[in-house]
Write an enzyme that holds these catalytic residues in place. Structure first.
Site, PDB file in Angstrom:
ATOM      1  N   ASP A 343       0.862  -1.183  -0.002  1.00 20.70           N
ATOM      2  CA  ASP A 343      -0.086  -0.002   0.133  1.00 20.70           C
ATOM      3  C   ASP A 343       0.820   1.265  -0.088  1.00 20.70           C
ATOM      4  O   ASP A 343       1.967   1.324   0.917  1.00 20.70           O
ATOM      5  CB  ASP A 343      -0.958   0.108   1.391  1.00 20.70           C
ATOM      6  CG  ASP A 343      -1.739   1.193   1.487  1.00 20.70           C
ATOM      7  OD1 ASP A 343      -2.717   1.429   0.494  1.00 20.70           O
ATOM      8  OD2 ASP A 343      -1.387   1.961   2.272  1.00 20.70           O
ATOM      9  N   GLU A 379       1.516  -0.419  -4.975  1.00 20.94           N
ATOM     10  CA  GLU A 379       0.657   0.637  -5.327  1.00 20.94           C
ATOM     11  C   GLU A 379       1.610   1.841  -5.391  1.00 20.94           C
ATOM     12  O   GLU A 379       1.943   2.438  -4.487  1.00 20.94           O
ATOM     13  CB  GLU A 379      -0.295   0.798  -4.047  1.00 20.94           C
ATOM     14  CG  GLU A 379      -1.301   1.826  -4.475  1.00 20.94           C
ATOM     15  CD  GLU A 379      -2.324   2.088  -3.383  1.00 20.94           C
ATOM     16  OE1 GLU A 379      -3.673   2.479  -3.481  1.00 20.94           O
ATOM     17  OE2 GLU A 379      -1.809   2.268  -2.176  1.00 20.94           O
TER      18      GLU A 379
END
Length: 702
Positions: A343, A379
């Protein structure tokens, strides 16, 4: 209770069959107390006797799995200098393998008095804080081994442990919403029928439900608020606390592996749940604040934040880097997971302020003999300056391709856009990845994900409807590249319903037939809706859970998705390991890929520059695959034509001449998902009418 010296490594609590070794890093600490708790919450404090290489440690005989514990760290407290040790606060072990309970958001969890951030709060937080747990490290893995499914054969399914199973009627009530529920035969059957090869689990590291959400009657449903980087989240365990979640998680992984399905974890190493300077003192902040967090250089009471959560982990510090790498290795070696999706990975690449692809973290991953061998997905953005880094990660990494998502959405909603952009995304985004030697698998393609509209809502809403989040609809993305087909939300209009269903199939067909690695968002194949809410991070309820009672009404969509994954698995032309070149192949001089107009002629430069009327035919040459199989044999496949019509009216396509193929069989028609129309074949140079907003795929028969 007598404590032995023990060892400084490994960090955390390590049970060896006769007792437990405790080890905690803190450069700031002047004294460290180990706190043991019995079943009634009574606390016993024991000073760790040894300090070696900045690690405080000790060994306690007869301390067994299930023992709850924490730490109290004595040291300097001067927030203006970034120093926040406070022994009145019970602290979680950063290396805890399991965590028990939930935080009760009492003022005692904070180092200051509410209303006076400059004060010091000496109230004991232990009665209100979560506890670390000594675990049993032993587990019978049997013959479990890494599946190591190649990326080009991978189909990822992004899933939420609770949301997937909470409403499944075939799963017993006592395991719904848990690791055991996700490994239930009903779920295994669904995954296998769908043709996915990996489940990418939204955060399962122990996370915290923010007090601000609890006050509004909500919770942190998504889980992007980690407090324990080694501990499976206890809220997803049917076995309860005391470390049982570790065994349950391992059983889930073992079961999925037996079904041939890999497990990828969505991990959040960019920040922790302790928030900004006004956040609670739960672990890292009270142990060694400047080692674990990036502080503002000219005022160290504040946290440098590129994540939008209040803090950023200090990946420039050796201890934070060790924590991350130890955590990654633990999940691979001890929990047997197959990869990670990072993330806000750009935050990990920030050495100082700019995003640096050669940051220390990536160097460590690249040389690590364990972590470098699993699937690594970035990401590739954060909320800081210059944080959008799609295409900017090192060769070992793959990336969530946000440009793929945007281009495909714009194409099918008829938004004027560059055909070249769409063509690049469809063929693996060579413009982003080829320059540094990466291949099509570097692109993790997706149209929808947890963050944003579901597939159903993408074709049903023009605007977000996030009122249930209690933020006056201000949260969530406002530019969704969606199209409601004329009516906002549910409708009984049969024409609108039919077009919405066709659009869903267009997105799925494009996704699963693109070069790169496809990722399906959980429930999209079942028509899952969130009622237009595009930010359900706090909705642990029917808004976000998969509605399995409606699954039978989605048989056509589910079956269509399954046929696409089968087509992809059967035909290597849709999962090439090298980019197309457009160069002639073999004696017939037909290129490995050709872009044709609706009249069957090659596209010209003027056609590429048009921003409207974007119909086109794509020819994929099954005899132009450059790679070889494991035995060194040339890979050949059927050739395919893909006829794209994103316009609102029917279009007459002329198929290319006989040099591309003599006879073509329709294998996919998003306007006719069951292929019920009688005409199943077409000859070279013949005409084929394609309905508006439709993709037709033809396979060369000879």
């Amino acid at each position: 209770m007598k404590i032995w010296p023990g060892n400084p490594y490994p960090l955390g609590a390590t049970y060896d069959g006769g007792g437990t070794n405790f080890a905690l890093f803190s450069e700031l600490a002047e004294r460290v107390e180990l706190c043991l708790f019995d079943e009634d919450g009574n606390e016993t404090r024991i000073d760790l006797p040894e300090r070696e290489a900045l690690v405080w440690h000790g060994y306690l005989p007869r301390i067994v799995p299930g023992q709850r514990y924490g730490y109290r760290v004595h040291g300097p407290y001067d927030p203006s200098r970034g120093l926040r040790c406070n022994p009145s606060k019970l602290l979680l072990d950063p290396y805890a393998k399991a965590i028990d309970g939930r935080n009760d958001w009492n003022e005692a969890l904070f180092a200051y008095r509410f209303g006076d951030p400059g004060s010091r709060n000496e109230d004991d937080s232990a009665p209100y804080a979560q506890k670390s747990v000594v675990i049993n490290p032993f587990f019978d893995w049997g013959n479990d081994r890494p599946l190591r499914i190649p990326f080009h054969q991978t189909v990822i399914y992004e899933a939420h442990v609770k949301g997937m199973t909470e409403r499944h009627p075939d799963i017993p009530d006592d395991v719904r919403g848990t690791y055991s529920g996700l490994a239930h035969p009903a779920m295994i059957k669904h995954f296998k029928n769908l043709g996915v090869t990996a489940v990418e689990l939204m955060p399962v590291h122990q996370f915290v439900h923010d007090s601000t959400l609890i006050d509004r009657g909500l919770t942190n449903y998504w889980g992007y608020n980690t407090i324990g980087f080694f501990a499976p989240h206890n809220g997803y365990a049917s076995f309860g606390g005391h470390g049982g979640q570790v065994q349950e998680f391992k059983s889930m992984v073992k079961t999925l592996h037996q079904a041939g399905i890999e497990v990828i974890l969505d991990v959040v190493y960019n920040h922790t749940a302790e928030g900004n300077h006004l956040g609670p003192t739960l672990s890292f902040r009270g142990i060694d604040n400047p080692a674990y967090y990036r502080l503002v250089d000219d005022d160290k009471q504040y946290y440098y934040d590129t994540t939008g959560t209040g803090n950023s982990l200090n990946v420039r510090h050796h201890e934070s880097l060790r924590l991350i790498m130890d955590s990654l290795r633990y999940w691979v070696t001890e929990m047997h997971v197959d990869g990670f999706r990072f993330d806000l990975a750009a935050a990990l690449a920030r050495e100082f302020h700019a995003v640096d692809r050669l940051a220390a973290f990536f160097d460590l991953v690249n040389q690590d003999p364990i972590v470098s061998q699993v699937k690594l997905i970035a990401e590739p953005w954060d909320v800081g300056d210059g944080g959008y880094q799609v295409g900017g990660f090192p060769p070992l990494w793959t990336e969530w391709n946000g440009r793929y998502r945007d281009s495909v959405r714009d194409f099918w909603r008829g938004e004027p856009a560059s055909l070249g952009e769409f063509a690049s995304r469809f063929t693996g985004s060579s413009d982003l990845y080829e320059i540094d030697g990466r291949r099509p698998i570097a692109s993790i393609n997706f149209v929808t994900a947890h963050d944003g509209f579901t597939l159903n809502d993408l074709v049903s809403y023009n605007e977000k409807h996030n009122d249930a989040n209690g933020e006056d609809n201000r949260d969530g993305e406002s530019h969704n590249r969606s199209w409601n087909v004329g009516v906002e939300g549910p409708t009984d209009d049969p024409d609108i319903v039919a077009l919405r269903e066709r659009q869903k199939r267009n997105f799925l067909a494009t996704l699963l037939l693109s070069q790169g690695v496809p990722m399906i968002s959980h429930g999209d194949e079942l028509g899952r809706t969130q009622g237009g809410n595009n930010n359900v991070y706090c909705q642990d309820n029917e808004i976000s859970w998969v509605d399995w009672t409606d699954a039978r009404n989605q048989d056509v969509l589910t079956g269509f998705t399954r046929r696409l994954t089968e087509l992809r698995a059967k035909h290597p032309i849709f999962r090439r390991r090298r980019f197309f070149t457009g160069e002639p192949i073999g004696d017939d001089k037909v290129p490995d890929i050709a872009w044709l107009r609706r009249d069957g002629q090659p596209m010209t430069e003027a056609d590429w520059n048009t921003r409207s009327g974007m119909t086109m035919t794509v020819f994929l040459n099954g005899h132009g695959i450059p790679e070889r199989d494991a035995l060194g044999e040339v890979i050949t496949d059927d050739s395919f034509l893909l006829l794209f019509n994103p316009l609102g009216e029917n279009v007459e396509f002329t198929l290319p001449d006989r040099s591309f193929g003599r006879t073509w069989e329709i294998v996919v028609n998003t306007a006719d998902p069951l292929l019920a129309v009688r005409r199943k074949t077409a000859k070279a140079a013949s005409q084929l009418e394609v309905m508006g907003h439709t993709l037709v795929v033809l396979r060369c028969r000879y």
